[in-house]
Design a protein around this motif. Structure first.
Motif, PDB file in Angstrom:
ATOM      1  N   ILE A  94     -27.605  -4.727  -4.060  1.00 17.74           N
ATOM      2  CA  ILE A  94     -28.681  -5.684  -4.340  1.00 17.74           C
ATOM      3  C   ILE A  94     -29.739  -5.059  -5.241  1.00 17.74           C
ATOM      4  CG2 ILE A  94     -30.596  -6.964  -3.294  1.00 17.74           C
ATOM      5  CD1 ILE A  94     -28.801  -7.405  -0.860  1.00 17.74           C
ATOM      6  N   MET A  95     -30.083  -3.809  -4.982  1.00 14.50           N
ATOM      7  CA  MET A  95     -31.098  -3.148  -5.792  1.00 14.50           C
ATOM      8  C   MET A  95     -30.604  -2.930  -7.222  1.00 14.50           C
ATOM      9  SD  MET A  95     -33.208   0.389  -5.088  1.00 14.50           S
ATOM     10  CE  MET A  95     -34.144  -0.340  -3.746  1.00 14.50           C
ATOM     11  N   ILE A  99     -32.685  -4.717 -10.295  1.00 14.52           N
ATOM     12  CA  ILE A  99     -33.294  -3.932 -11.373  1.00 14.52           C
ATOM     13  C   ILE A  99     -32.942  -4.561 -12.725  1.00 14.52           C
ATOM     14  CG2 ILE A  99     -33.151  -1.716 -12.596  1.00 14.52           C
ATOM     15  CD1 ILE A  99     -32.901  -0.393  -9.814  1.00 14.52           C
ATOM     16  N   ILE A 100     -31.707  -5.053 -12.842  1.00 16.70           N
ATOM     17  CA  ILE A 100     -31.244  -5.665 -14.093  1.00 16.70           C
ATOM     18  C   ILE A 100     -31.897  -7.024 -14.310  1.00 16.70           C
ATOM     19  CG2 ILE A 100     -29.232  -6.586 -15.323  1.00 16.70           C
ATOM     20  CD1 ILE A 100     -27.559  -4.474 -13.730  1.00 16.70           C
ATOM     21  N   THR A 101     -31.858  -7.890 -13.291  1.00 18.94           N
ATOM     22  CA  THR A 101     -32.366  -9.253 -13.474  1.00 18.94           C
ATOM     23  C   THR A 101     -33.880  -9.306 -13.625  1.00 18.94           C
ATOM     24  OG1 THR A 101     -32.392  -9.559 -11.064  1.00 18.94           O
ATOM     25  CG2 THR A 101     -30.456 -10.344 -12.260  1.00 18.94           C
ATOM     26  N   SER A 102     -34.578  -8.408 -12.959  1.00 12.42           N
ATOM     27  CA  SER A 102     -36.042  -8.415 -13.042  1.00 12.42           C
ATOM     28  C   SER A 102     -36.567  -7.560 -14.188  1.00 12.42           C
ATOM     29  CB  SER A 102     -36.641  -7.913 -11.724  1.00 12.42           C
ATOM     30  OG  SER A 102     -36.371  -6.529 -11.540  1.00 12.42           O
ATOM     31  N   LEU A 156     -33.404 -12.799  -5.777  1.00 11.97           N
ATOM     32  CA  LEU A 156     -32.831 -13.391  -6.980  1.00 11.97           C
ATOM     33  C   LEU A 156     -31.971 -12.361  -7.707  1.00 11.97           C
ATOM     34  CD1 LEU A 156     -35.974 -15.301  -8.344  1.00 11.97           C
ATOM     35  CD2 LEU A 156     -33.914 -16.342  -7.372  1.00 11.97           C
ATOM     36  N   GLY A 157     -30.756 -12.751  -8.044  1.00  9.77           N
ATOM     37  CA  GLY A 157     -29.862 -11.832  -8.743  1.00  9.77           C
ATOM     38  C   GLY A 157     -29.136 -10.868  -7.835  1.00  9.77           C
ATOM     39  N   GLY A 158     -29.366 -10.950  -6.519  1.00  8.96           N
ATOM     40  CA  GLY A 158     -28.698 -10.065  -5.576  1.00  8.96           C
ATOM     41  C   GLY A 158     -27.305 -10.564  -5.232  1.00  8.96           C
ATOM     42  N   VAL A 159     -26.650  -9.862  -4.315  1.00  8.36           N
ATOM     43  CA  VAL A 159     -25.277 -10.194  -3.939  1.00  8.36           C
ATOM     44  C   VAL A 159     -25.168 -11.624  -3.419  1.00  8.36           C
ATOM     45  CG1 VAL A 159     -23.377  -9.623  -2.382  1.00  8.36           C
ATOM     46  CG2 VAL A 159     -24.682  -7.795  -3.468  1.00  8.36           C
ATOM     47  N   ASP A 160     -26.111 -12.057  -2.583  1.00 16.05           N
ATOM     48  CA  ASP A 160     -26.064 -13.404  -2.015  1.00 16.05           C
ATOM     49  C   ASP A 160     -26.180 -14.454  -3.117  1.00 16.05           C
ATOM     50  OD1 ASP A 160     -26.189 -11.880   0.288  1.00 16.05           O
ATOM     51  OD2 ASP A 160     -28.298 -12.323   0.666  1.00 16.05           O
ATOM     52  N   HIS A 161     -27.116 -14.244  -4.039  1.00 20.07           N
ATOM     53  CA  HIS A 161     -27.338 -15.176  -5.143  1.00 20.07           C
ATOM     54  C   HIS A 161     -26.112 -15.234  -6.055  1.00 20.07           C
ATOM     55  CE1 HIS A 161     -30.305 -16.595  -8.521  1.00 20.07           C
ATOM     56  NE2 HIS A 161     -29.442 -17.544  -8.166  1.00 20.07           N
ATOM     57  N   VAL A 162     -25.546 -14.069  -6.351  1.00 21.91           N
ATOM     58  CA  VAL A 162     -24.357 -14.030  -7.202  1.00 21.91           C
ATOM     59  C   VAL A 162     -23.179 -14.709  -6.513  1.00 21.91           C
ATOM     60  CG1 VAL A 162     -22.650 -12.486  -8.268  1.00 21.91           C
ATOM     61  CG2 VAL A 162     -25.082 -11.977  -8.482  1.00 21.91           C
ATOM     62  N   ALA A 163     -23.045 -14.509  -5.193  1.00 23.82           N
ATOM     63  CA  ALA A 163     -21.974 -15.169  -4.450  1.00 23.82           C
ATOM     64  C   ALA A 163     -22.083 -16.687  -4.590  1.00 23.82           C
ATOM     65  CB  ALA A 163     -22.026 -14.767  -2.977  1.00 23.82           C
ATOM     66  N   LEU A 164     -23.304 -17.219  -4.452  1.00 18.89           N
ATOM     67  CA  LEU A 164     -23.500 -18.660  -4.602  1.00 18.89           C
ATOM     68  C   LEU A 164     -23.185 -19.105  -6.023  1.00 18.89           C
ATOM     69  CD1 LEU A 164     -24.421 -21.382  -3.457  1.00 18.89           C
ATOM     70  CD2 LEU A 164     -26.765 -20.778  -4.132  1.00 18.89           C
ATOM     71  N   ALA A 165     -23.606 -18.326  -7.011  1.00 14.37           N
ATOM     72  CA  ALA A 165     -23.348 -18.672  -8.411  1.00 14.37           C
ATOM     73  C   ALA A 165     -21.848 -18.696  -8.705  1.00 14.37           C
ATOM     74  CB  ALA A 165     -24.055 -17.680  -9.334  1.00 14.37           C
ATOM     75  N   LEU A 166     -21.101 -17.775  -8.087  1.00 16.13           N
ATOM     76  CA  LEU A 166     -19.646 -17.742  -8.276  1.00 16.13           C
ATOM     77  C   LEU A 166     -18.981 -18.948  -7.616  1.00 16.13           C
ATOM     78  CD1 LEU A 166     -19.001 -13.924  -7.697  1.00 16.13           C
ATOM     79  CD2 LEU A 166     -18.764 -15.152  -9.868  1.00 16.13           C
ATOM     80  N   ILE A 167     -19.473 -19.318  -6.425  1.00 23.83           N
ATOM     81  CA  ILE A 167     -18.954 -20.513  -5.749  1.00 23.83           C
ATOM     82  C   ILE A 167     -19.256 -21.757  -6.586  1.00 23.83           C
ATOM     83  CG2 ILE A 167     -19.183 -21.999  -3.714  1.00 23.83           C
ATOM     84  CD1 ILE A 167     -19.887 -19.411  -2.132  1.00 23.83           C
ATOM     85  N   ALA A 168     -20.486 -21.821  -7.115  1.00 21.46           N
ATOM     86  CA  ALA A 168     -20.899 -22.967  -7.927  1.00 21.46           C
ATOM     87  C   ALA A 168     -20.052 -23.071  -9.195  1.00 21.46           C
ATOM     88  CB  ALA A 168     -22.377 -22.840  -8.281  1.00 21.46           C
ATOM     89  N   ARG A 169     -19.715 -21.928  -9.765  1.00 20.26           N
ATOM     90  CA  ARG A 169     -18.883 -21.951 -10.971  1.00 20.26           C
ATOM     91  C   ARG A 169     -17.536 -22.594 -10.683  1.00 20.26           C
ATOM     92  NH1 ARG A 169     -17.574 -16.391 -14.035  1.00 20.26           N
ATOM     93  NH2 ARG A 169     -16.266 -16.117 -12.181  1.00 20.26           N
ATOM     94  N   GLU A 170     -17.009 -22.322  -9.478  1.00 21.13           N
ATOM     95  CA  GLU A 170     -15.752 -22.950  -9.068  1.00 21.13           C
ATOM     96  C   GLU A 170     -15.909 -24.471  -8.957  1.00 21.13           C
ATOM     97  OE1 GLU A 170     -12.566 -21.351  -7.983  1.00 21.13           O
ATOM     98  OE2 GLU A 170     -13.473 -19.943  -9.397  1.00 21.13           O
ATOM     99  N   ALA A 171     -17.154 -24.908  -8.709  1.00 24.70           N
ATOM    100  CA  ALA A 171     -17.426 -26.344  -8.595  1.00 24.70           C
ATOM    101  C   ALA A 171     -17.835 -26.948  -9.932  1.00 24.70           C
ATOM    102  CB  ALA A 171     -18.528 -26.588  -7.558  1.00 24.70           C
ATOM    103  N   GLY A 172     -17.896 -26.105 -10.962  1.00 27.34           N
ATOM    104  CA  GLY A 172     -18.292 -26.581 -12.281  1.00 27.34           C
ATOM    105  C   GLY A 172     -19.790 -26.773 -12.420  1.00 27.34           C
ATOM    106  N   VAL A 173     -20.560 -26.054 -11.605  1.00 28.97           N
ATOM    107  CA  VAL A 173     -22.019 -26.175 -11.614  1.00 28.97           C
ATOM    108  C   VAL A 173     -22.633 -24.901 -12.179  1.00 28.97           C
ATOM    109  CG1 VAL A 173     -24.090 -26.467 -10.197  1.00 28.97           C
ATOM    110  CG2 VAL A 173     -22.007 -27.721  -9.631  1.00 28.97           C
ATOM    111  N   LEU A 317     -27.084 -15.279 -14.866  1.00 29.84           N
ATOM    112  CA  LEU A 317     -28.296 -14.801 -14.184  1.00 29.84           C
ATOM    113  C   LEU A 317     -28.975 -13.660 -14.923  1.00 29.84           C
ATOM    114  CD1 LEU A 317     -27.081 -14.915 -10.472  1.00 29.84           C
ATOM    115  CD2 LEU A 317     -28.540 -16.553 -11.659  1.00 29.84           C
ATOM    116  N   ALA A 318     -28.368 -13.195 -16.013  1.00 25.92           N
ATOM    117  CA  ALA A 318     -28.965 -12.157 -16.851  1.00 25.92           C
ATOM    118  C   ALA A 318     -28.507 -12.398 -18.279  1.00 25.92           C
ATOM    119  CB  ALA A 318     -28.547 -10.770 -16.384  1.00 25.92           C
TER     120      ALA A 318
END
Length: 319
Positions: A94-95, A99-102, A156-173, A317-318
């Motif tokens: 997460i850190m 560091i990258i996203t912020s 924001l930009g951590g493992v949890d956020h990225v996991a959701l973004a990856l799931i959303a990508r599968e949904a076309g979001v 996200l970056a």
């Protein structure tokens, strides 16, 4: 003979570089997250295991400083811990991503890498009253109205956020359309979903499991490559969502830590990782053993920076 005895006596008071004294000064532990979450649990359980193993018998002073994916705590650790041979900070994937996203002005380059300790996969949970009962339901809710589905997680930009973004990508979001609610620590995330303040949550499986066992939340999926012991929920991949992502955690020493202290802490962690107390800790907490220390951990951190930069760019996200 007298000289020989005198030499032996003198040697008794010498600490050789390869010896590991059990007694030590107070260890000052920075936990760059709020109490009750994954980093906090990793820090406290690791130090406890060191003490139970007789590898560190000094006192401990914990400081919790959450926010911004751990970068606030990192900044304070770098500022206050310089050349402190007993200053440690627990950190992880997460850190690295935060560091990258912020675009943080501070980085892990200013610390002394010691060891990667554990890996843990996330769980996806919803309130028990939720109509979302399966991963397919979650994908459909995201596809239908991503802004209406408040999902809690870590920074924001951590493992949890990225996991959701990856799931959303599968949904076309697109990631930018998600209603993601960041919290300063895992303890805050699980409290929010249990109280219905968010419609779903993504956090460490070990953080959500106790609430699921108590009937306060329902875990609908896990982010590992296979099902997790003690959790009756499918993997995302098993449910047809091609997402596998984990959250490793580790420990670093202070900026400017002496070579002698660096070697001593490495020896402590190496002995801990090989011992029975640590094996029992991993089993009890539901953590995967991901031990890596010294130069191997340094090389891993370098590779992780590049890997996370690519992942974050890929999900938007970056930039």
């Amino acid at each position: 003979m007298k000289r020989f005895v005198a030499v032996l006596c003198a040697m008794a008071f010498v600490t050789f570089p390869w010896s590991l004294p059990a007694k030590a000064d107070t260890a000052r532990i920075m936990v760059p997250a709020s109490a009750g979450g994954g980093w906090d649990g990793t820090a406290r359980q690791t130090i406890l295991a060191l003490q139970q193993s007789g590898l560190f018998m000094g006192g401990t002073q914990f400081t919790n400083k959450g926010g911004a994916g751990g970068t606030i705590g990192l900044a304070e650790f770098i500022r206050t811990g310089k050349r402190d041979d007993n200053a440690l900070m627990f950190m992880g994937a997460i850190m690295v991503s935060s560091i990258i996203t912020s675009k943080s002005p501070v980085s892990l380059d200013g610390t002394t890498p010691l060891a990667r300790l554990t890996n843990e996969y996330d769980a996806v949970a919803v309130p028990t009253s939720s109509e979302i009962r399966t991963p397919a339901d979650l994908v459909e809710a995201l596809r239908k109205s991503p802004g209406a589905l408040a999902v809690g997680g870590g920074s924001l930009g951590g493992v949890d956020h990225v996991a959701l973004a990856l799931i959303a990508r599968e949904a076309g979001v697109a990631a930018g359309k998600l209603n993601y609610i960041p919290f300063p620590g895992g303890g805050d995330v699980v409290t929010a979903v249990a109280g219905g303040k968010v419609k779903a949550a993504i956090s460490g499986a070990s953080e959500l499991k106790p609430l699921a066992d108590a009937g306060r939340v329902r875990i609908i999926a896990v982010t590992g490559p296979e099902r997790l012991k003690g959790i009756d929920a499918p993997t995302l991949k098993e449910a047809g969502i091609d997402v596998v992502i984990g959250n490793w955690r580790g420990v670093v020493g202070s900026p400017g830590m002496s070579e002698a202290a660096h070697a001593a802490w490495l020896e402590r962690f190496d002995k801990l990782a090989a011992g029975e107390v640590w094996k029992q800790t991993l089993e009890r907490q539901g953590w995967e053993d991901a031990y890596l220390s010294g130069d191997a951990f340094v090389a891993f951190l370098t590779a992780e920076k590049s890997r996370w930069k690519a992942i974050l760019k890929d999900v938007g996200l970056a930039y």
